[in-house]
Write a protein that holds these residues in place. Structure first.
Motif, short mmCIF file in Angstrom:
data_model
loop_
_atom_site.label_atom_id
_atom_site.label_comp_id
_atom_site.label_asym_id
_atom_site.label_seq_id
_atom_site.Cartn_x
_atom_site.Cartn_y
_atom_site.Cartn_z
N SER A 107 0.83 -1.20 0.00
CA SER A 107 0.00 0.00 0.00
C SER A 107 0.87 1.25 0.00
CB SER A 107 -0.92 0.00 1.22
OG SER A 107 -1.69 1.17 1.27
N GLU A 108 1.91 1.24 0.83
CA GLU A 108 2.84 2.37 0.86
C GLU A 108 3.57 2.50 -0.46
OE1 GLU A 108 5.30 1.44 4.14
OE2 GLU A 108 3.78 1.89 5.67
N ASN A 109 3.94 1.36 -1.04
CA ASN A 109 4.64 1.35 -2.32
C ASN A 109 3.80 2.01 -3.41
OD1 ASN A 109 5.48 0.17 -5.00
ND2 ASN A 109 7.06 -0.76 -3.70
N ALA A 110 2.49 1.72 -3.38
CA ALA A 110 1.60 2.25 -4.41
C ALA A 110 1.50 3.76 -4.36
CB ALA A 110 0.21 1.63 -4.25
N THR A 111 1.74 4.36 -3.18
CA THR A 111 1.55 5.81 -3.04
C THR A 111 2.86 6.59 -3.06
OG1 THR A 111 1.58 5.58 -0.63
CG2 THR A 111 -0.56 5.51 -1.72
N THR A 112 4.00 5.91 -2.86
CA THR A 112 5.26 6.64 -2.74
C THR A 112 6.26 6.37 -3.84
OG1 THR A 112 6.23 4.92 -1.33
CG2 THR A 112 5.03 6.69 -0.22
N VAL A 113 6.17 5.24 -4.51
CA VAL A 113 7.16 4.88 -5.53
C VAL A 113 6.73 5.41 -6.89
CG1 VAL A 113 8.35 2.98 -6.68
CG2 VAL A 113 7.90 2.87 -4.22
N THR A 114 7.64 6.05 -7.58
CA THR A 114 7.30 6.63 -8.88
C THR A 114 7.84 5.81 -10.04
OG1 THR A 114 9.29 8.01 -8.79
CG2 THR A 114 7.25 8.96 -7.94
N GLN A 115 8.81 4.90 -9.78
CA GLN A 115 9.40 4.15 -10.88
C GLN A 115 8.44 3.10 -11.44
OE1 GLN A 115 10.80 4.37 -7.82
NE2 GLN A 115 12.98 4.84 -7.93
N HIS A 116 7.51 2.64 -10.64
CA HIS A 116 6.56 1.65 -11.10
C HIS A 116 5.26 1.82 -10.32
CE1 HIS A 116 8.96 -0.33 -7.84
NE2 HIS A 116 7.74 -0.48 -7.37
N SER A 117 4.22 1.17 -10.79
CA SER A 117 2.94 1.23 -10.12
C SER A 117 2.60 -0.16 -9.59
CB SER A 117 1.85 1.69 -11.11
OG SER A 117 0.58 1.66 -10.50
N LEU A 118 2.37 -0.27 -8.30
CA LEU A 118 2.04 -1.54 -7.68
C LEU A 118 0.87 -1.35 -6.74
CD1 LEU A 118 2.64 -4.52 -6.95
CD2 LEU A 118 4.20 -3.66 -5.20
N SER A 119 -0.14 -2.20 -6.89
CA SER A 119 -1.30 -2.16 -6.01
C SER A 119 -1.71 -3.58 -5.67
CB SER A 119 -2.46 -1.42 -6.69
OG SER A 119 -3.61 -1.42 -5.88
N VAL A 120 -1.81 -3.89 -4.38
CA VAL A 120 -2.27 -5.19 -3.91
C VAL A 120 -3.36 -4.96 -2.88
CG1 VAL A 120 -1.65 -7.35 -2.78
CG2 VAL A 120 -0.01 -6.25 -4.30
N VAL A 121 -4.54 -5.51 -3.11
CA VAL A 121 -5.68 -5.27 -2.22
C VAL A 121 -6.37 -6.59 -1.89
CG1 VAL A 121 -7.85 -4.04 -1.91
CG2 VAL A 121 -6.03 -3.00 -3.30
N ASN A 122 -6.68 -6.79 -0.61
CA ASN A 122 -7.48 -7.93 -0.17
C ASN A 122 -8.89 -7.45 0.15
OD1 ASN A 122 -5.40 -10.14 0.08
ND2 ASN A 122 -4.46 -8.59 1.38
N ARG A 123 -9.87 -8.28 -0.15
CA ARG A 123 -11.25 -7.92 0.13
C ARG A 123 -12.03 -9.17 0.54
NH1 ARG A 123 -11.08 -3.44 0.17
NH2 ARG A 123 -11.93 -2.21 -1.51
N ALA A 124 -12.80 -9.06 1.60
CA ALA A 124 -13.67 -10.15 2.06
C ALA A 124 -15.11 -9.66 2.01
CB ALA A 124 -13.29 -10.58 3.47
N TYR A 125 -15.86 -10.10 1.03
CA TYR A 125 -17.26 -9.73 0.88
C TYR A 125 -18.13 -10.75 1.63
CZ TYR A 125 -16.03 -6.47 -2.88
OH TYR A 125 -15.49 -5.43 -3.61
#
Length: 407
Positions: A107-125
């Motif tokens: 989550s921190e990587n997705a908002t602070t790193v500019t060289q690449h875009s990474l997003s990992v999300v867990n969800r329990a419906y």
């Protein structure tokens, strides 16, 4: 290079059992190292890979592991024991700490790193009709979402919108309303990555060359070309050469595995020898970068697993989770017993010159196949395996094999 991956498990109601409460403590001292689940990745690869057929394969071991970890948090009895063994974890608290810390890192990587875009999300419906254990909102404090699964169209649209948004549109549709019949709970891990090669391929060098699906069976494919210093490992254990192609920032890399022996025999042996130890020897080695003449197909792969994933997980020892008479997921809900009724995993990957979508002009030609790689050449013009590797956490984000061009 861009990818998206989704792993889901769908559950239905059965009966009732008593719970045992647990919750994670402070995660500041947790070391994020997923090398312990390398063997889960390789065992699942061996289960999912087509037997006796030259077919491409692609999936995200981490995505599947993370979704099953949520099922582990709600499990008890033999169901818990089987999940614990297959996922290569020690106990719920340490697993929850690791799972939580890794989620925070990405989550921190997705908002602070500019060289690449990474997003990992867990969800329990969870279905609105369920009476959940009060502590589940603490364990899954940011992942838990209530939804009305009886409205199949609306719930499918909600979940697909979440998936599409998380994967930046690369996986616009994960499931249909029919996939949610009898569903009362859905566990999802969604991952998206878009990176740029540290050493980019020159699009003007991309040309049509021969790719040997098998010895003596060439087909034309757009082949990218570059010459730069890269880390090459000659693994006698795997009987293969392994090349590390880094992305900008050096936190992630593409590992290319090219067997010494051409054809199905060489690839099968290499896959059979893949273990945590053999991969750690490759990734932790001190091999210095050498000048490499690299040929790599320009390709896009997309794959979905459903019942075949469930059967593969059964073969890995996760049996009770899918058995209505034996499943014990009693930590999730107060008055219902849950069972996994379906599994869905969808993955997408694109490889091109820049690491993002780019146009290239092909020139018709041919190139002799490479029977083995030297220190100067690494020609992926025959079947090869690849891994998208998070070097900082020893996480296998993606694993696949390119066996033949898609038509």
């Amino acid at each position: 290079m861009a990818w998206g991956a989704i792993a889901t498990v769908t559950l239905a109601m059965l009966g009732t059992v008593a719970p045992q409460y647990f919750v994670e403590k402070d995660t500041s001292s947790v070391t994020v190292n997923l090398s312990s689940i390398y063997d889960f990745s390789f065992d699942l690869y061996r289960q999912l890979s087509p037997k006796g057929r030259a077919e491409n394969i692609l999936f995200s071991p981490y995505s599947i592991w993370a979704a099953l970890a949520m099922a582990y948090f709600g499990s008890e009895g033999d169901t818990k024991i089987q999940l614990k063994a297959a996922l290569r974890v020690t106990d719920k608290i340490s697993t929850l700490k690791l799972w939580r810390k890794l989620g925070m890192k990405y989550s921190e990587n997705a908002t602070t790193v500019t060289q690449h875009s990474l997003s990992v999300v867990n969800r329990a419906y969870f279905d609105e009709s369920l009476t959940l254990r009060p502590y589940m909102s603490k364990i899954l404090h940011s992942e838990l979402k209530l939804i009305d699964f009886s409205d199949l169209q609306e719930s499918a649209a909600t979940i697909n919108a979440f998936v599409s948004n998380t994967t930046n549109g690369k996986i616009p549709t994960l499931l249909s309303p029919d996939d949610l019949v009898y569903a009362v709970m859905l566990l999802i891990n969604a991952a998206y990555f878009k990176g740029t090669w540290k050493y980019q391929f020159d699009s003007s060098s991309t040309a049509s060359k021969q790719f040997f699906v098998s010895p003596g069976n060439p087909v034309d494919v757009l082949m990218m070309k570059t010459k730069t210093k890269l880390r090459l490992v000659k693994s006698t254990e795997l009987q293969a050469n392994v090349l590390e192609v880094p992305y900008v920032g050096d936190a992630f890399s593409l590992l290319l595995f090219l067997p010494d022996t051409e054809g199905e025999e060489g690839l099968s042996y290499m896959v059979s020898m893949l273990t945590s130890d053999s991969l750690l020897k490759v990734t932790n080695g001190n091999d210095e970068a050498v000048m490499i003449d690299l040929l790599l197909p320009k390709f896009t792969l997309e794959q979905i697993f459903k019942d075949d994933l469930k059967e593969s997980l059964r073969n890995l020892g996760i049996r009770n989770l899918f058995n209505a008479s034996l499943a014990d997921l009693s930590q999730f809900a107060v008055s219902e017993q849950l069972v996994v009724t379906s599994t869905i995993h969808k993955a997408y990957i694109e490889v091109n010159e820049e690491g993002t979508e780019a146009a290239a002009v092909g020139v018709v030609g041919s190139y002799a196949r490479s029977l083995e790689s030297s220190e100067q050449s690494f020609h992926c013009n025959r079947p090869f395996m690849f891994i998208i590797h998070d070097k900082e956490t020893n996480n296998v984000l993606f694993i696949g094999a390119y066996m033949k061009p898609q038509t």
